[in-house]
Design a protein around this motif. Structure first.
Motif, short mmCIF file in Angstrom:
data_model
loop_
_atom_site.label_atom_id
_atom_site.label_comp_id
_atom_site.label_asym_id
_atom_site.label_seq_id
_atom_site.Cartn_x
_atom_site.Cartn_y
_atom_site.Cartn_z
N ALA A 29 1.29 -1.41 -0.27
CA ALA A 29 -0.42 -0.05 -0.43
C ALA A 29 1.27 1.01 -0.18
O ALA A 29 0.29 2.05 -0.83
N ALA A 32 2.47 1.88 -3.07
CA ALA A 32 0.92 2.69 -4.52
C ALA A 32 0.78 3.51 -3.54
O ALA A 32 0.52 4.75 -4.85
N LEU A 54 -4.43 -1.45 -6.69
CA LEU A 54 -5.06 -2.14 -5.39
C LEU A 54 -5.88 -2.38 -4.29
O LEU A 54 -6.16 -3.53 -3.40
N MET A 74 -6.30 -2.89 0.19
CA MET A 74 -7.15 -3.70 -0.34
C MET A 74 -9.10 -3.89 -0.12
O MET A 74 -9.84 -4.33 -0.28
#
Length: 185
Positions: A29, A32, A54, A74
């Motif tokens: 995460a 990203a 993601l 997510m």
């Protein structure tokens, strides 16, 4: 064999956030988020490609201003035409769903995790995750904080700086800390 910490988190049970699998997911995460936040706006478009991949779901015409931060990504689902202004943070240890046409002002924070009240348990990383559901056409003012377990109904308005600790009915305006419904005039 018992559930993994990730499975416990997903099931809404107490879990340890100091888990290797959860650490690895947070690293993905962060990578990203970094790409999204540092990519030139003309290249990034509405949302950076790694961040879009993601997330659990990203509909058309979503726009997330930089900087943005999330814990896992997510667990985030964004409906069509969702807008997140600069400085939004979503600590998505549980599902966070934001409905079509909803707008979050600058610096809005959503916190799904609740740490254990017992300091001994808290030191071990014990926490529980509670989902957040934001309906369609919701407007959340800058600096508002939404706590886990909260549902905000369609067309509701959350005033700037409000701390939302309870559900907000559709079409209701809430303000303050803790957030309370604004009296009808």
């Amino acid at each position: 064999m018992g559930l993994s910490e990730r499975q416990k988190m997903a099931a809404g049970e107490w879990y340890c956030c100091f888990d290797a699998e959860l650490d690895a997911l947070r690293v993905l995460a962060r990578e990203a988020v970094h790409q999204h936040n540092t990519m030139p706006p003309g290249q990034r478009g509405g949302i950076g490609p790694a961040l879009s991949m993601l997330f659990a779901g990203v509909a058309d015409r979503v726009f997330i201003e930089a900087p943005f931060h999330c814990a896992y990504g997510m667990n985030i689902s964004l409906g069509p035409r969702v807008y997140l202004n600069a400085g939004c943070t979503i600590l998505d240890t549980a599902p966070v769903r934001i409905g079509e046409g909803s707008m979050l002002g600058p610096g809005v924070h959503i916190y799904c995790a609740e740490h254990h009240k017992d300091p001994t348990q808290r030191r071990t990383g014990l926490e529980i995750a509670r989902p957040v559901e934001i309906g369609r056409d919701v407007w959340i003012g800058g600096g508002a904080i939404i706590l886990g377990g909260v549902t905000i109904g369609d067309g509701a308005i959350v005033g700037a700086g409000a701390v939302v600790t309870r559900n907000v009915d559709a079409g209701t305006t809430v303000i303050g800390n803790p957030a309370r419904a604004l009296a009808a005039r």
